[in-house]
Design an enzyme around this catalytic site. Structure first.
Site, PDB file in Angstrom:
ATOM      1  N   GLN A 397       0.802  -1.225   0.000  1.00 21.97           N
ATOM      2  CA  GLN A 397       0.000   0.000   0.000  1.00 21.97           C
ATOM      3  C   GLN A 397       0.839   1.283   0.000  1.00 21.97           C
ATOM      4  O   GLN A 397       0.546   2.241  -0.683  1.00 21.97           O
ATOM      5  CB  GLN A 397      -0.881  -0.072   1.259  1.00 21.97           C
ATOM      6  CG  GLN A 397      -1.628   1.166   1.636  1.00 21.97           C
ATOM      7  CD  GLN A 397      -2.781   1.419   0.666  1.00 21.97           C
ATOM      8  OE1 GLN A 397      -3.280   0.510   0.017  1.00 21.97           O
ATOM      9  NE2 GLN A 397      -3.170   2.671   0.553  1.00 21.97           N
ATOM     10  N   ASP A 508      -6.533  -3.408  10.398  1.00 25.16           N
ATOM     11  CA  ASP A 508      -6.340  -4.083   9.106  1.00 25.16           C
ATOM     12  C   ASP A 508      -5.665  -5.434   9.324  1.00 25.16           C
ATOM     13  O   ASP A 508      -4.683  -5.781   8.658  1.00 25.16           O
ATOM     14  CB  ASP A 508      -5.509  -3.187   8.175  1.00 25.16           C
ATOM     15  CG  ASP A 508      -5.561  -3.668   6.721  1.00 25.16           C
ATOM     16  OD1 ASP A 508      -6.334  -4.609   6.433  1.00 25.16           O
ATOM     17  OD2 ASP A 508      -4.821  -3.121   5.883  1.00 25.16           O
TER      18      ASP A 508
HETATM   19  P1  AMP Z   1       3.645  -4.131   3.130  1.00 24.74           P
HETATM   20  O1  AMP Z   1       3.889  -2.804   2.518  1.00 24.74           O
HETATM   21  O2  AMP Z   1       3.736  -4.102   4.627  1.00 24.74           O
HETATM   22  O3  AMP Z   1       2.390  -4.783   2.660  1.00 24.74           O
HETATM   23  O4  AMP Z   1       4.851  -5.078   2.689  1.00 24.74           O
HETATM   24  C1  AMP Z   1       4.974  -5.564   1.385  1.00 24.74           C
HETATM   25  C2  AMP Z   1       5.777  -6.850   1.377  1.00 24.74           C
HETATM   26  O5  AMP Z   1       7.102  -6.585   1.840  1.00 24.74           O
HETATM   27  C3  AMP Z   1       5.228  -7.901   2.322  1.00 24.74           C
HETATM   28  O6  AMP Z   1       4.256  -8.690   1.708  1.00 24.74           O
HETATM   29  C4  AMP Z   1       6.460  -8.708   2.660  1.00 24.74           C
HETATM   30  O7  AMP Z   1       6.703  -9.689   1.678  1.00 24.74           O
HETATM   31  C5  AMP Z   1       7.569  -7.672   2.619  1.00 24.74           C
HETATM   32  N1  AMP Z   1       7.849  -7.168   3.978  1.00 24.74           N
HETATM   33  C6  AMP Z   1       7.226  -6.163   4.617  1.00 24.74           C
HETATM   34  N2  AMP Z   1       7.734  -5.985   5.849  1.00 24.74           N
HETATM   35  C7  AMP Z   1       8.698  -6.906   6.013  1.00 24.74           C
HETATM   36  C8  AMP Z   1       9.589  -7.248   7.087  1.00 24.74           C
HETATM   37  N3  AMP Z   1       9.563  -6.587   8.248  1.00 24.74           N
HETATM   38  N4  AMP Z   1      10.452  -8.266   6.902  1.00 24.74           N
HETATM   39  C9  AMP Z   1      10.453  -8.955   5.748  1.00 24.74           C
HETATM   40  N5  AMP Z   1       9.645  -8.689   4.701  1.00 24.74           N
HETATM   41  C10 AMP Z   1       8.776  -7.680   4.817  1.00 24.74           C
END
Ligand code: AMP
Length: 648
Positions: A397, A508
């Site tokens: 997002q 969420d």
């Molecule tokens: P988000 O913007 O939080 O939906 O993150 C997008 C994608 O980044 C997620 O689906 C994970 O695959 C990866 N990701 C987000 N946060 C982390 C984290 N703290 N450690 C590892 N991968 C992450």
């Protein structure tokens, strides 16, 4: 007048805080003579020899909490080491007592816990300070809120046998222990030690032992060496304590890296992994893949321990053995080989398999240290220049997420916020609070880089990425291991119960917003972030990006978020887990989903799902929010189910 007590287990002077059972009476602190028997804790105004009057007593069967309390900072009459006893009467009461030093406090806690060892309804959480008016100052929650701090595991108490041996060793001719005698000669004065108190009874400082190595990163911090002792100078803040090392250096350390020496128990041993579930212990040992590799963990039955042992005999698998106790209080795995303590028992089986699938040979190495609440004491602003950015982990997002390293050593995930996607100033303010939320099942927020644009959100790195992808990627293996699926749900529930206790709403919750780390650990991410999103399509229930499929009726109708709307979403998350990552309601359009939900139609039971677990999901989908259980209740229910369905 004092009645004769025949079975005194422990006695001595302490300072007692008034319980103020009647409203509007003022709080006071008085020196009281405490006597612990196998049935009551009695408090009198003086020793039995000195014409004492019993002022009150607690029936120990009603005790549900025995914990260290926070210091009464600034209260002149309350100097010393406080602890509390929570018990049921006609209402719920808490008695605060103040011992002179940490050793005395820990002796009282151990003695009380031993007497109350079989009590039913022991509470899992407590508030470490007295109620102030209608609120708990520790978590700023109202008086009905559940405790905000996790209770110690009582089972770390010594056995009755050890207690009685220790009492015998301390016995003096008149039957009172040495400490009691000292206290009778020099009673503790409410304001501190009595004048002329012998040096041996001077209040001792709190000593902690490092469970993990820690490398100081800021000038005010102090590095920790594993197993070394440190003197605590200031523990008034929850997550960062000021301590002194043996060379006299002082500085801040993360409080979750140390444990009070007096309460260390099994935690000093490499092989003890505390609350790790059966499933996670299996993942850990299989990953290690070494014959005879083992851990000892708390069994799902409170107060018991389980040995989990990896063996390759016939085929690689993990065996779980309950550590039992005989009538003499000795521990055993096989009745032929009993030992006085669990460490002795482990030591025995290191040399003799004694009926086990293998001799105990090794423990998992290089287990990661937990995340700290922020990267240093009082630090939440992170310098962009101190981050090294590496590969992309995904995007969501708010934009791209990259793996990174802070100051070349700490692995982090960096969310690079697309400009215009969130109300940044409000979020930056909130981030200060969010860094202080710390739980094993929450992705730790380390801080933000807010001095330049785009702003970065820096969090703990989770090796296996989002739970949703993980479920989809390992569908075949996971759907054959329903125990692991249930354990994932329980882990999320634990993280959510922590947020609920802190009155924090996620808004969420879904499998896509949970992350998976090593040893199959699952953590909830992005809590509270939804409040700062600027995109209408995401924030309004009519928007195309709004998580309709995770929303209860009151959110769809009035955008009314609460911990109970999180519960609904949690039910859907459980469904996602047991469907191994399927999309809830399949290809149904959002409008069709809304119609179904309003009509009270719910998701079907996934194939891999236990009937009992589906019953829990259905409770989460009660139409009225007040009919949905709390996360705390859900957690207990799921643990009970897992105990019943799976062998521990
Ligand atoms: P988000 O913007 O939080 O939906 O993150 C997008 C994608 O980044 C997620 O689906 C994970 O695959 C990866 N990701 C987000 N946060 C982390 C984290 N703290 N450690 C590892 N991968 C992450």
């Amino acid at each position: 007048m004092h009645s004769v007590q025949t079975d005194i287990i422990k006695q001595g002077f302490m300072v007692k805080r008034s319980q103020n059972k009647k409203p509007y009476t003022s709080v006071n602190y008085k020196k009281r003579w405490l006597s612990l028997t196998s049935r009551y804790l009695i408090y009198s105004d003086n020793t039995p020899e000195n014409k004492s009057e019993i002022k009150g007593r607690i029936d120990l069967q009603n005790v549900h909490t025995i914990e260290v309390a926070n210091k009464f900072i600034g209260v002149k009459d309350a100097k010393g080491e406080p602890f509390l006893i929570g018990y049921h009467g006609d209402e719920d009461y808490t008695l605060f007592l103040i011992a002179t030093d940490p050793k005395e406090r820990s002796d009282w806690i151990i003695a009380l816990r031993t007497v109350c060892a079989d009590n039913k309804n022991v509470k899992p959480f407590y508030h470490p300070v007295p109620l102030s008016g209608k609120r708990w100052p520790c978590c700023d929650a109202n008086r009905n809120a559940d405790g905000c701090k996790e209770c110690e595991v009582w089972s770390l108490r010594p056995t009755n046998k050890e207690i009685s041996t220790r009492n015998k060793e301390n016995d003096l001719p008149n039957g009172s222990s040495q400490t009691q005698q000292q206290q009778q000669v020099s009673p503790i004065m409410p304001g501190g030690a009595a004048p002329g108190t012998p040096s041996s009874t001077k209040p001792k400082t709190k000593v902690v032992v490092a469970l993990f190595k820690y490398k100081a990163s800021e000038s005010g911090d102090l590095s920790l060496d594993k197993n070394q002792e440190y003197e605590v100078i200031d523990d008034s803040q929850e997550h960062w304590w000021k301590v002194k090392d043996s060379k006299g250096n002082t500085g801040y350390i993360p409080s979750n890296y140390v444990k009070e020496k007096e309460l260390l128990g099994l935690q000093q041993y490499e092989w003890y992994v505390n609350d790790m579930s059966r499933q996670r212990s299996e993942s850990l040992l299989k990953q290690e893949d070494k014959e005879g590799c083992f851990v000892v963990r708390n069994s799902s039955t409170k107060g018991l321990y389980t040995l989990s042992l990896y063996t390759k005999v016939q085929q690689p698998h993990v065996k779980h053995y309950h550590i039992k106790q005989n009538s003499r209080g000795e521990f055993f795995l096989s009745e032929k080989h009993c030992c006085i303590s669990i460490p002795d028992l482990i030591n025995y089986h290191k040399h003799n398999s004694g009926g086990l699938a293998s001799r105990l040979k090794t423990t998992p190495c290089d287990r990661a240290a937990p995340a700290t609440a922020g990267l240093s004491h009082d630090k939440w602003e992170i310098d962009h220049n101190e981050l090294m950015l590496n590969e992309e982990l995904g995007s969501g997002q708010f934009g791209v997420v990259r793996k990174g390293k802070w100051r070349g050593s700490i692995e982090v995930a960096v969310k690079m916020m697309k400009e215009g996607t969130m109300s940044e100033d409000d979020f930056i303010e909130e981030a200060k609070v969010m860094t202080k939320l710390q739980h094993t099942n929450l992705v730790q927020l380390y801080g933000v880089c807010s001095k330049k644009r785009p702003i970065f959100i820096v969090t703990e790195y989770m090796k296996y990425g989002s739970l949703l992808n993980h479920l989809r990627r390992y569908e075949t293996t996971l759907c054959n291991n329903r125990g692991l699926l249930l354990d994932m749900c329980i882990q999320v529930c634990k993280g959510m119960a922590y947020l609920e206790r802190h009155n924090y709403i996620h808004r969420d919750l879904a499998a896509r917003n949970c992350l998976v780390g090593t040893e199959n650990i699952v953590k909830v991410a992005d809590f509270g972030l939804a409040r700062y999103v600027l995109d209408d399509q995401y924030t309004s229930s009519g928007g195309s990006k709004f998580p309709i499929k995770w929303a209860p009726p009151e959110v769809l109708n009035y955008t009314r978020f609460s911990s109970k709307s999180d519960i609904w979403a949690y039910g859907v998350l459980m469904w996602e887990v047991f469907s191994c990552g399927k999309m809830p309601y399949g290809r149904l359009k959002n409008t069709e989903v809304v119609e179904r939900v309003q009509k009270g139609l719910i998701l079907e039971q996934p194939k891999a799902c236990y009937k009992e677990v589906y019953d829990v999901m259905r409770k989460c989908w009660s139409h009225l929010p007040e009919n949905r259980p709390s996360f705390r209740v859900l957690k207990d229910q799921l643990l009970t189910i897992s105990q019943r369905i799976l062998v521990d």
